[in-house]
Design a protein around this motif. Sequence first.
Motif, short mmCIF file in Angstrom:
data_model
loop_
_atom_site.label_atom_id
_atom_site.label_comp_id
_atom_site.label_asym_id
_atom_site.label_seq_id
_atom_site.Cartn_x
_atom_site.Cartn_y
_atom_site.Cartn_z
N ASP A 260 35.35 36.83 28.36
CA ASP A 260 36.10 35.67 28.85
C ASP A 260 37.52 35.61 28.27
OD1 ASP A 260 33.92 34.73 30.35
OD2 ASP A 260 33.05 33.78 28.56
N TYR A 261 38.06 36.74 27.89
CA TYR A 261 39.36 36.75 27.19
C TYR A 261 40.45 36.08 28.04
CZ TYR A 261 43.34 38.30 24.42
OH TYR A 261 44.47 38.33 23.64
N PHE A 262 40.48 36.37 29.33
CA PHE A 262 41.56 35.86 30.19
C PHE A 262 41.19 34.58 30.93
CE2 PHE A 262 42.26 40.55 30.12
CZ PHE A 262 43.50 40.55 29.48
N PHE A 288 38.98 41.41 34.61
CA PHE A 288 40.32 41.38 35.20
C PHE A 288 40.35 40.66 36.55
CE2 PHE A 288 40.67 45.40 32.63
CZ PHE A 288 41.54 44.87 31.68
N ASN A 289 39.29 39.97 36.88
CA ASN A 289 39.26 39.21 38.13
C ASN A 289 39.92 37.85 37.92
OD1 ASN A 289 38.74 38.36 40.69
ND2 ASN A 289 36.51 38.37 40.51
N VAL A 290 41.25 37.91 37.70
CA VAL A 290 42.05 36.72 37.38
C VAL A 290 42.97 36.44 38.57
CG1 VAL A 290 43.72 35.74 35.76
CG2 VAL A 290 42.00 37.37 34.94
N THR A 291 42.88 35.28 39.13
CA THR A 291 43.57 34.99 40.40
C THR A 291 45.10 35.01 40.27
OG1 THR A 291 43.39 32.61 39.95
CG2 THR A 291 41.67 33.62 41.31
N HIS A 308 36.83 45.87 38.65
CA HIS A 308 36.97 44.82 39.66
C HIS A 308 38.23 44.00 39.39
CE1 HIS A 308 32.99 44.99 41.75
NE2 HIS A 308 32.71 45.72 40.67
N PHE A 309 38.85 43.56 40.47
CA PHE A 309 40.08 42.78 40.31
C PHE A 309 40.19 41.77 41.44
CE2 PHE A 309 40.93 46.81 42.42
CZ PHE A 309 41.56 46.43 43.59
N SER A 310 41.11 40.82 41.27
CA SER A 310 41.27 39.73 42.23
C SER A 310 41.94 40.21 43.52
CB SER A 310 42.10 38.61 41.58
OG SER A 310 42.62 37.73 42.54
N SER A 311 41.72 39.48 44.59
CA SER A 311 42.36 39.81 45.87
C SER A 311 43.87 39.57 45.82
CB SER A 311 41.75 38.97 46.99
OG SER A 311 41.98 37.58 46.77
#
Length: 379
Positions: A260-262, A288-291, A308-311
Amino acid sequence: MKAGVGFFSALTLFLLMGAVFTQRDRPKKPTRRPGTTKRPFFPRPSGPAQPEPKEPTDFPPVILGPPSMFPDCPKECLCSPSYPNSLNCENRNIRTIPVIPLRTHYLYLQNNYISEVTAEPFLNATEVRWVNLANNRIHRIDKQVFEKVPALLYLYAQRNQLKEVPAGLPTSLEQLRLGKNRISKIPSGAFSKMGNLTLLDLYHNQLSDNDLGQNTFKDLKSLMQLNLAHNALKKMPAGVPHGLIQLFLDKNNIDDVPKDYFKAFTHLAFVRLNRNQLSDKGLPKNVFNVTTLLDLQLSHNQLASVPHFSSHLEHLHLDHNSIESINGTQICPYSIDAVMSDHNLVPSLRYLRLDGNHLSPPIPLDVIMCFRHLHSIVI
């Protein structure tokens, strides 16, 4: 009659031979136009005006400034009538800081041989807003210096010999650049009450995890850019302000990013973790799934798969890892069918770098079908 003809023929032959010999003796015309003598161009040096001395006592002579209309202008400096609030003392081979005039707002002292910064030259310099001390030999900055310049906004002291963050920094400071020093210590409370600081650059020092406590950055409520690249960190720094926009951690020894770092970051847009020790094991699935994230750089690590990453992500750097395959169905933020039927769901990714892995063209069709905004793919 024949004699007359012979005479004229001989005369003609004589004149032709004379013309030939005259051509031989005449100096040849130059084939190229000789160049005009020009004044040699000497570009202004970006570093010290003369070669770096090999020994501490082997200093080049101080370069004096031109005559000035300002009686308070130090002889080593330039005081321009066009910029009466600027004092330009860079590239002068000076060893000590001259007395700073009261009118000074911008002070340029970079590219010299200054070894320490004391309070005396700043006794009347209460209006200074900008100080550039880059590329000197500074190993100490007295705490009292900042008591004389309480409204200082920008302090640049990169490329020096500081071993710790200076004490007593003014609370007014907005930018602090301390890159390329020898800093291995951040004193407790060094950034206390510095709520105006927006940029903190500690690039290329000797900081370890033990030097960054939970409260080191606690008071930096306005911080937007934090540069801790090229240090000796093994863990993600603790207590980083959640309003941060840019976080640079390249060239450390980080092998793990907490789950939950970010999570609490509200404006984080740029993260650089190039040249660390990251592997799939050290990256939780959605870390890294940060909007808000727009640019993610993970080059030169040990990743075997695409995280995985944000759209909303636009730039992804994964070059020089150990990735052997890429599956568009797995990394697409939405299902391929959903993306194909609803243009609003098309991910924002525009640039993808994958060279230096174990991949070969062509790019899988499902990657193209999902990321239809891609302008450039390097493989």
